[in-house]
Write a protein that holds these residues in place. Structure first.
Motif, PDB file in Angstrom:
ATOM      1  N   GLU A   9      -3.332   4.872  15.061  1.00 25.84           N
ATOM      2  CA  GLU A   9      -3.429   5.083  13.621  1.00 25.84           C
ATOM      3  C   GLU A   9      -4.855   4.803  13.144  1.00 25.84           C
ATOM      4  OE1 GLU A   9      -0.351   5.400  11.275  1.00 25.84           O
ATOM      5  OE2 GLU A   9       0.210   6.294  13.187  1.00 25.84           O
ATOM      6  N   VAL A  10      -5.329   5.610  12.213  1.00 26.48           N
ATOM      7  CA  VAL A  10      -6.616   5.334  11.549  1.00 26.48           C
ATOM      8  C   VAL A  10      -6.407   5.504  10.041  1.00 26.48           C
ATOM      9  CG1 VAL A  10      -8.063   6.106  13.462  1.00 26.48           C
ATOM     10  CG2 VAL A  10      -7.369   7.760  11.736  1.00 26.48           C
ATOM     11  N   LYS A  11      -7.399   5.051   9.304  1.00 26.09           N
ATOM     12  CA  LYS A  11      -7.334   5.270   7.853  1.00 26.09           C
ATOM     13  C   LYS A  11      -7.904   6.650   7.566  1.00 26.09           C
ATOM     14  CE  LYS A  11      -9.322   3.861   3.524  1.00 26.09           C
ATOM     15  NZ  LYS A  11      -9.929   5.182   3.409  1.00 26.09           N
ATOM     16  N   ARG A  12      -7.191   7.397   6.756  1.00 25.55           N
ATOM     17  CA  ARG A  12      -7.730   8.693   6.324  1.00 25.55           C
ATOM     18  C   ARG A  12      -8.935   8.448   5.440  1.00 25.55           C
ATOM     19  NH1 ARG A  12      -4.059  13.200   6.526  1.00 25.55           N
ATOM     20  NH2 ARG A  12      -1.997  12.317   6.587  1.00 25.55           N
ATOM     21  N   PRO A  13      -9.985   9.267   5.544  1.00 27.35           N
ATOM     22  CA  PRO A  13     -11.131   9.054   4.646  1.00 27.35           C
ATOM     23  C   PRO A  13     -10.681   9.191   3.187  1.00 27.35           C
ATOM     24  CG  PRO A  13     -11.632  10.664   6.360  1.00 27.35           C
ATOM     25  CD  PRO A  13     -10.172  10.392   6.451  1.00 27.35           C
ATOM     26  N   GLY A  14     -11.240   8.420   2.319  1.00 22.61           N
ATOM     27  CA  GLY A  14     -10.893   8.532   0.889  1.00 22.61           C
ATOM     28  C   GLY A  14     -10.584   7.181   0.296  1.00 22.61           C
ATOM     29  N   PRO A  15     -10.338   7.177  -0.980  1.00 26.25           N
ATOM     30  CA  PRO A  15     -10.195   5.896  -1.699  1.00 26.25           C
ATOM     31  C   PRO A  15      -8.846   5.180  -1.455  1.00 26.25           C
ATOM     32  CG  PRO A  15      -9.932   7.748  -3.215  1.00 26.25           C
ATOM     33  CD  PRO A  15     -10.278   8.333  -1.898  1.00 26.25           C
ATOM     34  N   VAL A  16      -7.881   5.883  -0.907  1.00 31.33           N
ATOM     35  CA  VAL A  16      -6.548   5.286  -0.787  1.00 31.33           C
ATOM     36  C   VAL A  16      -6.337   4.725   0.624  1.00 31.33           C
ATOM     37  CG1 VAL A  16      -4.068   5.793  -1.036  1.00 31.33           C
ATOM     38  CG2 VAL A  16      -5.751   7.104  -2.351  1.00 31.33           C
ATOM     39  N   THR A  66       0.865  -1.186   0.000  1.00 36.32           N
ATOM     40  CA  THR A  66       0.000   0.000   0.000  1.00 36.32           C
ATOM     41  C   THR A  66       0.903   1.237   0.000  1.00 36.32           C
ATOM     42  OG1 THR A  66       0.013   0.334   2.363  1.00 36.32           O
ATOM     43  CG2 THR A  66      -1.601  -1.253   1.551  1.00 36.32           C
ATOM     44  N   PRO A  67       0.317   2.425  -0.196  1.00 39.84           N
ATOM     45  CA  PRO A  67       1.160   3.632  -0.162  1.00 39.84           C
ATOM     46  C   PRO A  67       1.687   3.958   1.235  1.00 39.84           C
ATOM     47  CG  PRO A  67      -1.007   4.082  -1.148  1.00 39.84           C
ATOM     48  CD  PRO A  67      -1.072   2.727  -0.564  1.00 39.84           C
ATOM     49  N   VAL A  68       1.248   3.225   2.256  1.00 38.36           N
ATOM     50  CA  VAL A  68       1.723   3.525   3.622  1.00 38.36           C
ATOM     51  C   VAL A  68       3.220   3.249   3.694  1.00 38.36           C
ATOM     52  CG1 VAL A  68       1.586   2.767   6.020  1.00 38.36           C
ATOM     53  CG2 VAL A  68      -0.498   2.975   4.655  1.00 38.36           C
ATOM     54  N   ASP A  69       4.003   4.262   4.056  1.00 43.08           N
ATOM     55  CA  ASP A  69       5.444   4.003   4.085  1.00 43.08           C
ATOM     56  C   ASP A  69       5.999   3.923   5.502  1.00 43.08           C
ATOM     57  OD1 ASP A  69       5.245   6.590   4.758  1.00 43.08           O
ATOM     58  OD2 ASP A  69       6.348   7.411   3.054  1.00 43.08           O
ATOM     59  N   SER A  70       5.202   4.234   6.503  1.00 46.38           N
ATOM     60  CA  SER A  70       5.687   4.060   7.872  1.00 46.38           C
ATOM     61  C   SER A  70       4.499   3.962   8.820  1.00 46.38           C
ATOM     62  CB  SER A  70       6.563   5.241   8.273  1.00 46.38           C
ATOM     63  OG  SER A  70       5.780   6.400   8.312  1.00 46.38           O
ATOM     64  N   LEU A  71       4.737   3.304   9.936  1.00 47.27           N
ATOM     65  CA  LEU A  71       3.705   3.239  10.984  1.00 47.27           C
ATOM     66  C   LEU A  71       4.266   3.927  12.215  1.00 47.27           C
ATOM     67  CD1 LEU A  71       2.677  -0.525  10.763  1.00 47.27           C
ATOM     68  CD2 LEU A  71       1.407   1.432   9.893  1.00 47.27           C
ATOM     69  N   ASP A  88      -4.499   4.978   3.325  1.00 46.16           N
ATOM     70  CA  ASP A  88      -3.535   5.969   3.786  1.00 46.16           C
ATOM     71  C   ASP A  88      -3.788   6.143   5.281  1.00 46.16           C
ATOM     72  OD1 ASP A  88      -1.750   7.983   3.872  1.00 46.16           O
ATOM     73  OD2 ASP A  88      -3.027   9.480   2.907  1.00 46.16           O
ATOM     74  N   LEU A  89      -2.748   6.245   6.063  1.00 49.41           N
ATOM     75  CA  LEU A  89      -2.936   6.286   7.519  1.00 49.41           C
ATOM     76  C   LEU A  89      -2.628   7.654   8.114  1.00 49.41           C
ATOM     77  CD1 LEU A  89      -1.266   2.920   8.617  1.00 49.41           C
ATOM     78  CD2 LEU A  89      -3.648   3.341   8.031  1.00 49.41           C
ATOM     79  N   ALA A  90      -3.270   7.943   9.219  1.00 55.80           N
ATOM     80  CA  ALA A  90      -2.970   9.170   9.965  1.00 55.80           C
ATOM     81  C   ALA A  90      -2.999   8.831  11.452  1.00 55.80           C
ATOM     82  CB  ALA A  90      -4.003  10.235   9.658  1.00 55.80           C
ATOM     83  N   ALA A  91      -2.166   9.512  12.242  1.00 55.33           N
ATOM     84  CA  ALA A  91      -2.192   9.312  13.697  1.00 55.33           C
ATOM     85  C   ALA A  91      -3.221  10.261  14.297  1.00 55.33           C
ATOM     86  CB  ALA A  91      -0.812   9.590  14.278  1.00 55.33           C
ATOM     87  N   VAL A  92      -4.072   9.751  15.162  1.00 59.85           N
ATOM     88  CA  VAL A  92      -5.075  10.595  15.835  1.00 59.85           C
ATOM     89  C   VAL A  92      -4.962  10.374  17.345  1.00 59.85           C
ATOM     90  CG1 VAL A  92      -6.703  10.599  13.912  1.00 59.85           C
ATOM     91  CG2 VAL A  92      -6.822   8.787  15.623  1.00 59.85           C
ATOM     92  N   LYS A  93      -5.684  11.204  18.075  1.00 58.24           N
ATOM     93  CA  LYS A  93      -5.561  11.147  19.527  1.00 58.24           C
ATOM     94  C   LYS A  93      -6.938  11.080  20.169  1.00 58.24           C
ATOM     95  CE  LYS A  93      -3.400  14.761  21.254  1.00 58.24           C
ATOM     96  NZ  LYS A  93      -2.579  15.734  21.928  1.00 58.24           N
ATOM     97  N   MET A  94      -7.151  10.157  21.077  1.00 61.30           N
ATOM     98  CA  MET A  94      -8.347  10.176  21.920  1.00 61.30           C
ATOM     99  C   MET A  94      -7.915  10.855  23.199  1.00 61.30           C
ATOM    100  SD  MET A  94     -10.612   6.735  21.621  1.00 61.30           S
ATOM    101  CE  MET A  94      -9.547   5.740  22.538  1.00 61.30           C
ATOM    102  N   ASP A  95      -8.699  11.809  23.619  1.00 59.57           N
ATOM    103  CA  ASP A  95      -8.206  12.676  24.676  1.00 59.57           C
ATOM    104  C   ASP A  95      -9.201  12.797  25.816  1.00 59.57           C
ATOM    105  OD1 ASP A  95      -6.370  14.256  25.778  1.00 59.57           O
ATOM    106  OD2 ASP A  95      -6.477  15.864  24.305  1.00 59.57           O
ATOM    107  N   PHE A  96      -8.758  12.472  27.013  1.00 61.05           N
ATOM    108  CA  PHE A  96      -9.592  12.686  28.202  1.00 61.05           C
ATOM    109  C   PHE A  96      -8.972  13.824  28.995  1.00 61.05           C
ATOM    110  CE2 PHE A  96      -9.035  11.652  32.787  1.00 61.05           C
ATOM    111  CZ  PHE A  96     -10.255  12.146  33.221  1.00 61.05           C
ATOM    112  N   ARG A  97      -9.781  14.844  29.304  1.00 62.20           N
ATOM    113  CA  ARG A  97      -9.287  15.961  30.115  1.00 62.20           C
ATOM    114  C   ARG A  97     -10.091  16.000  31.412  1.00 62.20           C
ATOM    115  NH1 ARG A  97      -7.809  20.976  28.164  1.00 62.20           N
ATOM    116  NH2 ARG A  97      -9.694  21.668  29.204  1.00 62.20           N
ATOM    117  N   TYR A  98      -9.383  16.048  32.521  1.00 64.27           N
ATOM    118  CA  TYR A  98     -10.091  16.094  33.801  1.00 64.27           C
ATOM    119  C   TYR A  98     -11.116  17.223  33.832  1.00 64.27           C
ATOM    120  CZ  TYR A  98      -7.880  12.416  36.408  1.00 64.27           C
ATOM    121  OH  TYR A  98      -7.508  11.180  36.857  1.00 64.27           O
ATOM    122  N   ASP A  99     -10.729  18.368  33.293  1.00 67.32           N
ATOM    123  CA  ASP A  99     -11.605  19.545  33.359  1.00 67.32           C
ATOM    124  C   ASP A  99     -12.925  19.340  32.620  1.00 67.32           C
ATOM    125  OD1 ASP A  99      -9.663  20.672  34.755  1.00 67.32           O
ATOM    126  OD2 ASP A  99      -9.108  22.214  33.301  1.00 67.32           O
TER     127      ASP A  99
END
Ligand code: BG6
Length: 532
Positions: free
Chosen positions: A428-435, A403-408, A437-448
C-alpha cells in the motif's frame, strides 16, 4: 486486483555488483540410453535439451546417445527425424524450444554421437544389444563405462526395464581399489511414479531390488525450471524474507498451475490419471516443498532433500472435504471454441475424471501450523499461469480509523513461474494529493529485464545433474511415498462415493465450488487467473 498502476519496463538494467556468471561443473563422460526413442518426450524435450547442452558446452565431449525404440529405422533416419523436429521449432512461439535458428555445428556434434537400436524392451535380446552398444560407445566416444538409462516410456514398463537391465548386469557399478566408483550406472524414472500410495511403494521396492537409492533419479520437470530453483536462492540468500516466512506473518499461500491446453492426444493416459494424480503429488507438492522447507545447512543434495522430505512428512493427509474437483465442459479458450473433455479422443462419453482440482493442505510444524496452503490446477482455463502467491497478514487498521481509508489490502509476494518469470510485491502507498488515501501498487522484477533469455526446455539442468550425480532436484523414495500418503484418502473417497464430477466451462477459472471453499475459510479469495 484493484488500484494497481501499470508498470514501465526498465530501459536497461544492470546486475548490481554480482560476480560474473559461473560455468557449470563439467559433467562426467557418459553414454545416455533413452528408452522410448521414438516418443514425444524424446523428440520435444530430451533431444532439444541435449542440443542446448552441447551448444552451451555443458555436455561432456565424451558422450554417446543410444536411442531404443520399437519401430524399425536406421540411426540415419532417427538423426534426420530429430533434426527435422529441431528445425520445426524455429520461429514457433509457445513451442518447447523457442529459437530463431539452429546452430548446425552444435547439432552435427550431437548427431555424430547418436545410435539407434530397435527392439522389444520386454525381451532380453535388446539388453544384449544395449550392452554391445555401450562397449562400442566406450571405444568410439570414450564414455568410460558411465551410463544413464532414461525411462522415457509408459510407466507400466518401468519395472520390467529395470529388471532386465539388472539381469543383463547393466546396472552394476564397479569400485576401484580406493572404494571409489570406477564407473557409474544411473536410472532416470519419468513421471508418473505410481498412481497411488500402494503402487508407489511397490515401484520403489521393485526398483530397489536392482538399484541403490543413489542410482535412481525420479524426475519432476517442474524442478528443472529456473524460477522454481530460484525460490531457494530468494529465500536463503536474502536477509529480508526468512524472518517473516512463517505463521506469525503469513496468512496463507496460494499455488496455482492453470493451463489453457486440454488433454490433447493424451485421453487414454488422462482417463486413468486425472488432475489430482497428474499434477498434485508431483509438481504442485514440489513447488510447495520449495516454499515450506527449512533452510538446509548447506547446498549439498542430501541436506536439501532431507529438508524437503521433512515438509512432506509434516503434511496432514487430506480428506475429500478439503478438495474441489471439476471437469471441463465445452466453451471458448483464448477466443477459440474448445471441446468438452468428454468429447476428446479416447475419453469415455460419460467420464467422471477430473481435469481441475483445488485443495487445502496443512503442514503440521512450528513454522506453518495454522497456515493453509491452497493448491489449484486445471486444464482449459482462461489463461496459462503458474505462480506461488504468499499472502501476508494484514496490518492493524487502528492508525487509519479517523481517515477516509475504509480498508487495507494484504501484502502479496508473488513468485511467477510461467509463462512470465519474476517476482512481485504488492503493498500500500498513499495516493498523491491532499487526502490520506491509499492505493495498492506492485514492485515487479522480471527475469527478462535482467538476464538474457537462453533457449531452454526445462530438462537441461536435470539431465546435467544426472551426469554430475547431483540428486538435489530429484525425489527420494520416501518423499514420493509421503506425497501419495497425503492424497490417498481423497482418491479412496472418490472411488467409494462414485459421485459425478461437476462441470466447469472451458475458458473459465474453474468450478465455483473452489471459490466457495476459500470463502468459507475466513472469506479468502483466489487471485485472478490472468496472463501476468
Ligand atoms: C505434465 C502433466 O507432467 O505437466 C501435464 O502430465 C501437464 O498434464 C504438464 O500439462 C504441465 O507442465 P508445464 O511445464 O507445461 O507447466
Amino acid at each position: 486486483m484493484p488500484n494497481i498502476q501499470p508498470i514501465q519496463k526498465p530501459q536497461s538494467v544492470q546486475i548490481i555488483a554480482s560476480p560474473p556468471r559461473r560455468q557449470a561443473k563439467p559433467a562426467d563422460p557418459c553414454a545416455m540410453v533413452i528408452f522410448g526413442a521414438g516418443g514425444d518426450l524424446t523428440k520435444r524435450l530430451l533431444v532439444p535439451a541435449l542440443y542446448n547442452l552441447i551448444r552451451t558446452k555443458a555436455l561432456p565431449e565424451n558422450f554417446a546417445l543410444i536411442g531404443v525404440g520399437q519401430s524399425a529405422r536406421t540411426t540415419e533416419s532417427w538423426r534426420s527425424d530429430l533434426h527435422d523436429m529441431l528445425k520445426g521449432f524455429i520461429g514457433k512461439t509457445g513451442a518447447e524450444l523457442g529459437v530463431d535458428h539452429i546452430d548446425e555445428a552444435a547439432w552435427s556434434r550431437l548427431a555424430s554421437k547418436l545410435t539407434y537400436l530397435q527392439g522389444d524392451i520386454t525381451k532380453p535380446e535388446i539388453y544384449s544389444m544395449i550392452a554391445a552398444a555401450l562397449v562400442d560407445a566406450e571405444r568410439r566416444h570414450g564414455t568410460r563405462g558411465n551410463a544413464i538409462f532414461y525411462l522415457g516410456v509408459a510407466d507400466q514398463f518401468f519395472e520390467i526395464v529395470v529388471e532386465e537391465l539388472g539381469k543383463a548386469r547393466l546396472t552394476r557399478q564397479d569400485k576401484d581399489q580406493d572404494g571409489k566408483l570406477s564407473y557409474w550406472r544411473r536410472v532416470v524414472v519419468e513421471k508418473p511414479f505410481g498412481n497411488s500410495l500402494h503402487s508407489a511403494r511397490d515401484l520403489n521396492a521393485h526398483l530397489l531390488r536392482t538399484l541403490r537409492e543413489e542410482q535412481i533419479f525420479r524426475i519432476d520437470h517442474y524442478l528443472g525450471k529456473d524460477t522454481v530453483q530460484s525460490i531457494m536462492a530468494m529465500r536463503f540468500a536474502n536477509g529480508l524474507f526468512e524472518p517473516i516466512w512463517n505463521r506469525d506473518r503469513i496468512d496463507h499461500v496460494q499455488i496455482t498451475a492453470a493451463e489453457t491446453v486440454g488433454v490433447e492426444k493424451r485421453g487414454k493416459f488422462y482417463e486413468a490419471t486425472g488432475a489430482l494424480r497428474d499434477m498434485v503429488p508431483s509438481h504442485m507438492f514440489a513447488l510447495l516443498s520449495m516454499v515450506a522447507m527449512e533452510p538446509p545447512t548447506c547446498f549439498d543434495a542430501a541436506a536439501i532433500r532431507s529438508r524437503k522430505a521433512e515438509v512432506f512428512a509434516a503434511m496432514r493427509a487430506i480428506g475429500p472435504e478439503q478438495v474441489v474437483r471439476g471437469q471441463y465442459a465445452a466453451g471458448m479458450v483464448l477466443g477459440k471454441p474448445a471441446a468438452a473433455y468428454r468429447d476428446e479422443p479416447n475419453v469415455a462419453p460419460r467420464s467422471d475424471v477430473e481435469t481441475y482440482v483445488a485443495l487445502r493442505v496443512e503442514i503440521d510444524n512450528w513454522r506453518w501450523a495454522g497456515v493453509p496452503f491452497y493448491i489449484r490446477t486445471g486444464k482449459h482455463l482462461s489463461h496459462r499461469m503458474t505462480e506461488i502467491a504468499i499472502c501476508f497478514k494484514q496490518a492493524p487498521y487502528a492508525a487509519f480509523q479517523d481517515t477516509p481509508v475504509d480498508s487495507l489490502r494484504p501484502n502479496w509476494l508473488v513468485l511467477r513461474i510461467a509463462p512470465d518469470q519474476g517476482i512481485s510485491l504488492q503493498f500500500e502507498v498513499k495516493r498523491p494529493g491532499p487526502v490520506m488515501d491509499l492505493a495498492a501498487v506492485k514492485m515487479d522484477f522480471r527475469y527478462d529485464d535482467w538476464f538474457a533469455k537462453e533457449p531452454n526446455v526445462g530438462y537441461e539442468t536435470l539431465i546435467h545433474d544426472v551426469m554430475t550425480g547431483s540428486t538435489a532436484l530429484f525425489m527420494r523414495a520416501d518423499m514420493v511415498e509421503q506425497a501419495w500418503r497425503v492424497v490417498q484418502p481423497v482418491l479412496d473417497a472418490w472411488v467409494a462415493e462414485k459421485a459425478a464430477c461437476p462441470l466447469y466451462e472451458s475458458g473459465s477459472n474453474g468450478p465455483g465450488a473452489a471459490d466457495e471453499m476459500l470463502a468459507r475459510d475466513a472469506g479468502r479469495k483466489w487471485r485472478p487467473v490472468s496472463s501476468s
